[in-house]
Design a protein around this motif. Structure first.
Motif, PDB file in Angstrom:
ATOM      1  N   LEU A 144       0.765  -1.427   0.202  1.00 34.96           N
ATOM      2  CA  LEU A 144       0.119   0.056   0.108  1.00 34.96           C
ATOM      3  C   LEU A 144       0.850   1.154  -0.219  1.00 34.96           C
ATOM      4  O   LEU A 144       0.584   2.197  -0.696  1.00 34.96           O
ATOM      5  CB  LEU A 144      -0.800   0.065   1.240  1.00 34.96           C
ATOM      6  N   LEU A 145       1.993   1.341   0.812  1.00 32.34           N
ATOM      7  CA  LEU A 145       2.762   2.457   0.808  1.00 32.34           C
ATOM      8  C   LEU A 145       3.502   2.441  -0.521  1.00 32.34           C
ATOM      9  O   LEU A 145       3.819   3.736  -1.058  1.00 32.34           O
ATOM     10  CB  LEU A 145       3.757   2.230   1.918  1.00 32.34           C
ATOM     11  N   ASP A 146       3.942   1.376  -1.088  1.00 35.58           N
ATOM     12  CA  ASP A 146       4.466   1.443  -2.519  1.00 35.58           C
ATOM     13  C   ASP A 146       3.567   2.173  -3.272  1.00 35.58           C
ATOM     14  O   ASP A 146       4.057   2.981  -4.316  1.00 35.58           O
ATOM     15  CB  ASP A 146       4.907   0.148  -3.079  1.00 35.58           C
ATOM     16  N   ARG A 147       2.169   1.812  -3.530  1.00 39.55           N
ATOM     17  CA  ARG A 147       1.339   2.555  -4.168  1.00 39.55           C
ATOM     18  C   ARG A 147       1.165   3.792  -4.069  1.00 39.55           C
ATOM     19  O   ARG A 147       0.999   4.707  -4.966  1.00 39.55           O
ATOM     20  CB  ARG A 147      -0.070   1.745  -3.951  1.00 39.55           C
ATOM     21  N   VAL A 148       1.232   4.253  -2.658  1.00 36.65           N
ATOM     22  CA  VAL A 148       1.396   5.599  -2.438  1.00 36.65           C
ATOM     23  C   VAL A 148       2.209   6.454  -3.062  1.00 36.65           C
ATOM     24  O   VAL A 148       2.165   7.562  -3.812  1.00 36.65           O
ATOM     25  CB  VAL A 148       1.232   6.022  -0.827  1.00 36.65           C
TER      26      VAL A 148
END
Length: 178
Positions: A144-148
């Protein structure tokens, strides 16, 4: 009781007889260097010009003094200080909280919010909180943080890489320099 925080800073500039040094380096009212001389001689020159002898650089050796109108000098100093304060930009850290199982639409809204904070020049702390058994699937949170990062790639500069702090992962991003 009143607090002392509201009092203006006291003026420590020494003028005329308040100058304690025995010798000073003098600059006249036209900005020309006259040289090193005694304070009394300089005060006489200042009085002849109808102005004040003002210590502009007390830490120099010998202290630098200038012949000028003290009222005007004080006003200029206030104006400079006000201008410096006006041009100062305070950077706030805004926080956006996420969960590992966030819905697509909710994620888009949060990213829009982060984008607005970045456009305003603020830093953003992205907090990803795990509850209960979600801790067993930490890779979902990291994805999810990579997606951010991918979503905001052109707008951000990562200041603090994602790191675990108890049951949450924290990442700090700042606006990318233009």
């Amino acid at each position: 009781m009143s607090s002392n925080n509201n009092k203006p800073k006291e003026d420590t500039t020494r003028i005329n007889k308040a100058i304690r040094a025995s010798e000073i380096r003098l600059i006249d009212q036209n900005g020309e260097m006259i040289g090193v001389m005694s304070v009394d001689e300089a005060i006489v020159l200042a009085e002849r010009a109808g102005l004040d002898l003002v210590e502009v650089s007390p830490n120099a050796t010998p202290p630098v003094c200038k012949i000028l109108d003290y009222g005007k000098y004080k006003y200029e100093q206030q104006k400079k200080a006000h201008e410096a304060k006006k041009n100062q930009r305070v950077i706030h850290i805004k926080e956006v909280k996420l969960r590992p199982n966030i819905d697509k639409h909710d994620f888009e809204i949060k990213m829009r919010q982060v984008s607005q904070f970045l456009d305003a020049g603020d830093k953003v702390k992205v907090t990803l909180r795990f509850r209960g058994r979600e801790m067993a699937h930490q890779e979902l949170g990291m994805r999810l943080l990579d997606r951010v990062k991918e979503t905001l790639a052109d707008k951000i500069r990562i200041e603090h890489q994602p790191s675990f702090e108890g049951r949450q992962v924290v990442m700090v991003v700042a606006p990318a320099k233009s």
